[in-house]
Design a protein around this motif. Sequence first.
Motif, PDB file in Angstrom:
ATOM      1  N   GLY A 153      -3.545   9.701   5.440  1.00  0.00           N
ATOM      2  CA  GLY A 153      -2.113   9.572   5.212  1.00  0.00           C
ATOM      3  C   GLY A 153      -1.711   8.263   4.575  1.00  0.00           C
ATOM      4  O   GLY A 153      -0.627   8.169   3.987  1.00  0.00           O
ATOM      5  N   SER A 154      -2.562   7.250   4.689  1.00  0.00           N
ATOM      6  CA  SER A 154      -2.268   5.978   4.023  1.00  0.00           C
ATOM      7  C   SER A 154      -2.436   6.069   2.516  1.00  0.00           C
ATOM      8  O   SER A 154      -1.886   5.247   1.768  1.00  0.00           O
ATOM      9  CB  SER A 154      -3.179   4.873   4.575  1.00  0.00           C
ATOM     10  OG  SER A 154      -3.010   4.719   5.965  1.00  0.00           O
ATOM     11  N   ILE A 155      -3.213   7.063   2.075  1.00  0.00           N
ATOM     12  CA  ILE A 155      -3.487   7.213   0.640  1.00  0.00           C
ATOM     13  C   ILE A 155      -2.595   8.278   0.008  1.00  0.00           C
ATOM     14  O   ILE A 155      -2.042   8.091  -1.073  1.00  0.00           O
ATOM     15  CB  ILE A 155      -4.975   7.573   0.429  1.00  0.00           C
ATOM     16  CG1 ILE A 155      -5.873   6.548   1.133  1.00  0.00           C
ATOM     17  CG2 ILE A 155      -5.314   7.639  -1.054  1.00  0.00           C
ATOM     18  CD1 ILE A 155      -7.336   6.941   1.184  1.00  0.00           C
ATOM     19  N   THR A 156      -2.445   9.396   0.693  1.00  0.00           N
ATOM     20  CA  THR A 156      -1.651  10.504   0.168  1.00  0.00           C
ATOM     21  C   THR A 156      -1.100  11.318   1.331  1.00  0.00           C
ATOM     22  O   THR A 156      -1.575  11.213   2.467  1.00  0.00           O
ATOM     23  CB  THR A 156      -2.513  11.411  -0.738  1.00  0.00           C
ATOM     24  OG1 THR A 156      -1.695  12.441  -1.290  1.00  0.00           O
ATOM     25  CG2 THR A 156      -3.656  12.024   0.027  1.00  0.00           C
ATOM     26  N   LYS A 157      -0.105  12.130   1.044  1.00  0.00           N
ATOM     27  CA  LYS A 157       0.486  12.986   2.073  1.00  0.00           C
ATOM     28  C   LYS A 157      -0.357  14.250   2.211  1.00  0.00           C
ATOM     29  O   LYS A 157      -0.101  15.272   1.569  1.00  0.00           O
ATOM     30  CB  LYS A 157       1.926  13.333   1.698  1.00  0.00           C
ATOM     31  CG  LYS A 157       2.870  12.126   1.680  1.00  0.00           C
ATOM     32  CD  LYS A 157       4.286  12.541   1.318  1.00  0.00           C
ATOM     33  CE  LYS A 157       5.214  11.333   1.320  1.00  0.00           C
ATOM     34  NZ  LYS A 157       6.614  11.712   0.958  1.00  0.00           N
TER      35      LYS A 157
END
Length: 310
Positions: A153-157
Amino acid sequence: MSAPAAEGAQEPFSRKTLFWGIFASLLAAAGFFLLSTYAPDFRQPEGGGTPLSKDGSGYAGLVEWLKLANGQSPPMARSEEALSSGLASRFLLIVTIAPNSDPAALARIIKLRSGKATLFVLPKWITLPQQAHEGWEMKLERLPDTVVNDWLGSITKAKLGEGDSTIKQLDVEGRTVAAPDELQWVADDHPLIAAGTGRAVLSELDKEPFYILTDPDLINNAALKDPQKAAAALDIIAMLEPGKGAVMFDLTLHGIGQKYDLAKLLVEPPFLALTLSVLAAAALAFLHGLGRLGPPRTEARAIAFGKRAL
């Protein structure tokens, strides 16, 4: 009276001997200071999912494999400046995430690498170091999906797909390899490496040249013992890298090269100029002390002769 006075004024060592002795001592002290300051940055960590680790979940094997394939060792980014430099923009940066990595450091990497090709490798296993073999580790179980989803989640949803995958083989650029145990995947309609319909092991973000490898068991040390997976690891990187052999590994996420202390401040800009100025002033004072204004004074008697004693 002249003979004793001459003997008392004689110097025990020549100036040249004193100069080179002090110079060698200062040079050794400076070397020890620099080595002790930067030694922790170059000390290889024991275990963990880092590019320097030789255990099963590490990636030292991939580094060596790329060195053999490209004829040169891939560079290691030890500072955030190295991640955002103009030279780094021509490299595919491989960011290997470990369970104990720093989330704030990952956020900084994502910001610095905006618009630059970057491969993020998610963590997968909980491991413990083996006492009998230094640098080795023992695999316990998979990381909870909630932990991996926090990194994802830190990179993409997105979130990891639920349920076990029934796929036994993966197609990597036309090469068929065995699927890793307990395969990690995400939902993606346009996967770069598919794990079935609508499932991806390697996916690409829409707005950034960011790639996510959900299962590290395709490129880590444990995977490279399989010749097919070792060849597939090179295929994966060749598919993503902007130029042949243009691969860089990140070490900042693991805290390597990011520990600052007072000693580093003294030998790095902007305080390096102040340190050099102080050393130059000390050298001038030392050179000034090598010369005398006149002949050395002879030591007087403890008890003077004649009337002086009275």
